[in-house]
Design an enzyme around this catalytic site. Sequence first.
Site, PDB file in Angstrom:
ATOM      1  CG  ASP A 131      36.055  41.583 -11.522  1.00  0.00           C
ATOM      2  OD1 ASP A 131      35.720  39.990 -11.829  1.00  0.00           O
ATOM      3  OD2 ASP A 131      36.191  42.021 -12.428  1.00  0.00           O
ATOM      4  CE  LYS A 167      40.554  41.520 -15.513  1.00  0.00           C
ATOM      5  NZ  LYS A 167      39.288  41.752 -14.546  1.00  0.00           N
TER       6      LYS A 167
END
Length: 472
Positions: free
Chosen positions: A213, A178
């Site tokens: 997450d 990311k």
Amino acid sequence: MSAWLSRKVSSLNLQELNEFDGSQEQKQALKELGKEFEITTEKLRSIVKQFTFEMQKGLERHGAKVAMIPSFVTGKPTGMESGTYLAIDLGGTNLRVCKVDLLGNGKVEIQQQKYIVPEAMKTGEMRQLCDFIADSVDMFLTEIDTDSYSEALQLGFTFSFPVNLRTINRGNLMQWTKGYCCTGAIGKDPGLMLQDSFRRKNMKVNVAAIVNDTVGTLMAHAYRDPTTFMGIIFGTGTNAAYFEKMDNITKWEDDITSEEMVVNMEWGAFDEERRVLPMTIYDNRLDRESINPGTHIYEKMISGMYLGEIVRNMTLGLVDRQLLFDGKSSPEMNKKWSFETSHMSAIEIDTSSDLADTQYVLETVLGIPSTTLMDREMVKTLCRLVGIRAARLSAAGVAAVMTHCNLLPQDACTAAVDGSVFEFYPHFSHNMMKALKELFGEEVEQKIKFSQSHDGSGLGAAVIAMQVSKGN
């Protein structure tokens, strides 16, 4: 706007592309692209088969591409737990700091603040990133006045990158994703490094758990809904976690009394060998020019960080063939990553007769000198091809978990989902469910429910910190 383009806004097939009103060359180009980006039901099945195979490999041994990382989270919350905990969520763009009050009966109160992570922090030294996180937590605690807490506050650290955990709060970073590429981090313990930053600033905060997450999203929703079996992120990046039977995690070597554990799949790395994913030249170009070429191929085909870039590559390919914008581009359009996935969303939901919103994106935002209605229809078609493919590939991952866990014969279950692509991208969930129906039949809609879990990873990290502090 052509009748064919507005007829079925949530789908697109090759027959419809045959009815496009452009020139013969434009029509042929779109048909070719449509074929390249089409994910047939047969192709879906082959992807699901490979996915379940790679899941099994990850459960059996360390070092598999789909890592299937044990999270050390073994208990489901009852919803009756209470207490005050901290959570931080380091994602793609923001750092979110939360104080979570668990009130019981599935109820919570959350105070939170978002801090933008400077781009320099994403590629600088890991110690600087940890100091930035500690400074942000310190500012947050000062703002909400936590002087009344005499004991150290227990913190769940949602760290949305692959970590090989050794315990619930200790592990080694396997790789960055990311857009992050901090030095001095690979192979190191992010929880220990963050704890060191807290210690140097004399902060009474204890890193109780490192939480992916997806694991946090799963646990947050499970606090409210006991039927939750899976947590999924469809946002800047993508990943999933689910409850796995301990007997199936054959690489697990320690004694444990629990019958199941949450597994962080790290499914973004699926099929890096490119056995079944239908890579196009536009995907190859994106991968080659990314900061992590050759890795996380699946993520690059379905995630918000990348979808717009795929469309930009396709657009420039048509410009080079003199089939779009009269062969003219712009400095902004020529810039990598300038075509954001949010632009795709705006274009996809544009139903005006002249595609005025699409014109605004192309001419005002991206600086194309001028566009015709035909240009705008073609770009909208490109967005739909990429968006539908992303949803169908995403459904393949969900279908693999459902197949592996044999969920269809069981009672209805819930997948908690967080992320901007799932929440905001037009028709994404509809196209996912359509693909699942092709694989499992119409009854699958009664068996699995996708439930939006807003900012669930923060609450989930607090729930896990609570479980750790109470010895669950």
